[in-house]
Motif scaffolding. Sequence first.
Motif, PDB file in Angstrom:
ATOM      1  N   TRP A  78       0.839  -1.211   0.000  1.00  0.00           N
ATOM      2  CA  TRP A  78       0.000   0.000   0.000  1.00  0.00           C
ATOM      3  C   TRP A  78       0.872   1.258   0.000  1.00  0.00           C
ATOM      4  O   TRP A  78       0.616   2.211  -0.737  1.00  0.00           O
ATOM      5  N   TRP A 104      -6.265   1.989   4.265  1.00  0.00           N
ATOM      6  CA  TRP A 104      -5.460   2.532   3.157  1.00  0.00           C
ATOM      7  C   TRP A 104      -5.600   4.060   3.113  1.00  0.00           C
ATOM      8  O   TRP A 104      -4.635   4.791   2.877  1.00  0.00           O
ATOM      9  N   VAL A 149     -10.409  -1.594  -3.411  1.00  0.00           N
ATOM     10  CA  VAL A 149     -10.037  -2.909  -2.887  1.00  0.00           C
ATOM     11  C   VAL A 149     -10.939  -3.937  -3.577  1.00  0.00           C
ATOM     12  O   VAL A 149     -12.165  -3.815  -3.527  1.00  0.00           O
ATOM     13  N   ASP A 180      -6.293  -3.091  -5.163  1.00  0.00           N
ATOM     14  CA  ASP A 180      -5.700  -3.991  -4.162  1.00  0.00           C
ATOM     15  C   ASP A 180      -6.273  -5.387  -4.395  1.00  0.00           C
ATOM     16  O   ASP A 180      -7.486  -5.585  -4.284  1.00  0.00           O
TER      17      ASP A 180
END
Length: 399
Positions: A78, A104, A149, A180
């Motif tokens: 990240w 994040w 994500v 992600d």
Amino acid sequence: MTADSKPYPYFPGNRFLHSPGPTHIPKAVRDAMTNQPMDLSDPRVDPIIAGCEDGLRRLLGTKQAQIFLYAANGHGGWEAVIANVLAPGQKVLIAGTGHFSDSWALMAEAMGAVVVRTPYREGFPIDPNEIEQVLRADTSHEIVALFAVHTDTASSTTNDIPALRAALDAAGHPALFVVDVVASLGATEVAMDAWGINVIMGASQKGLMTPPGIAFCAADARAMEVSAKNPSHRFYWDWQLRAGPFSYKKFCGTPPHNLLMGLQAALGLIFEEGVDQVLARHRRLAGAVQAAVEAWSARGQLGFLVQVPQSRSVSVTTILLAPGVSSDDIRTIAREHYQVSIAGGLGPFQGRVIRIGHLGDLNPAMILGCLAGVEAALRKLGIAIGDDGLQRAMRALED
Ligand SMILES: *Cc1c(COP(=O)(O)O)cnc(C)c1O
């Protein structure tokens, strides 16, 4: 407690690890990791790294992206993304998915970025229309990147990544698209090039069946250009400094040889089984877990957190508990009495949920063992559940 005290008794047989990461490590991966590390200029080192990079490119569905491997966990991945694509004061849109998008976002803010968040609606995936609206409203294109994500491991929601690309395109917005895939890669389809993703980040310890300790980024040409122009202070994470053929430079120091040997072996197992077969196996095992949860839900004491069936992850299932049902008690009984280890809630879900991980190196018998251990724990605690959870799980595995 002293260093040599043994607070937990010996148990025979295997313990069932059903956290959504770290996951089971296949024997071939553990064996590969027992090799000696090598001297830094041994010609055997570079092919291992190249094997990991090529394998990741293949699994990510990209022919063109550059791969950057780090000796780090997912949080390192990240930070690598933020350090390369965002400068202090620049804006990033982070789609709300719950705990992992929140974490994040906090990291991006700590590094000086300005974060625009869309709210997370409990039990629901990212709404692409909402993302499109935020992007359309940003007429001066201050937003540098959209972070999403793929599978949020806390809520067990898998988001529709192509729909987010479509939202960017519909808004005519040039923001980089960053995804992600820590909890989705190796379990569900990821197609970097076909889905128009500019940057992907991931980690070793979930669907990739390798111990924690490797994070990676995949960056396309546009992302590399943004990184090259980015004035932010950085060194260890810098894609420009890590690019090139020299492994010592690639890793900003000594590469983590044994983890790389493990990752290479794990990728080899995935390709040996076949990527389509791996994804189909995850769907099948997730179907068994979902069938059991559906049955257990019959008496109102627990149920799916994710309200949209097609958004339920094939990697992990978050089970919402009725008030008064103790997540800690279920986990402790399952782990200590039945040797089945499951996860609890993160962030706002703490104490309210249990999570069953079902990704990585698993087969039907392991999933049935896990479900039996969880059901036994629920029964031992006197929690009212439907009767036929295991039967339904077995039926789901028939085809
Ligand atoms: C596990 C996870 C992370 C963080 O990984 P760590 O290795 O724990 O730092 C990030 N994103 C997602 C979606 C995850 O599941």
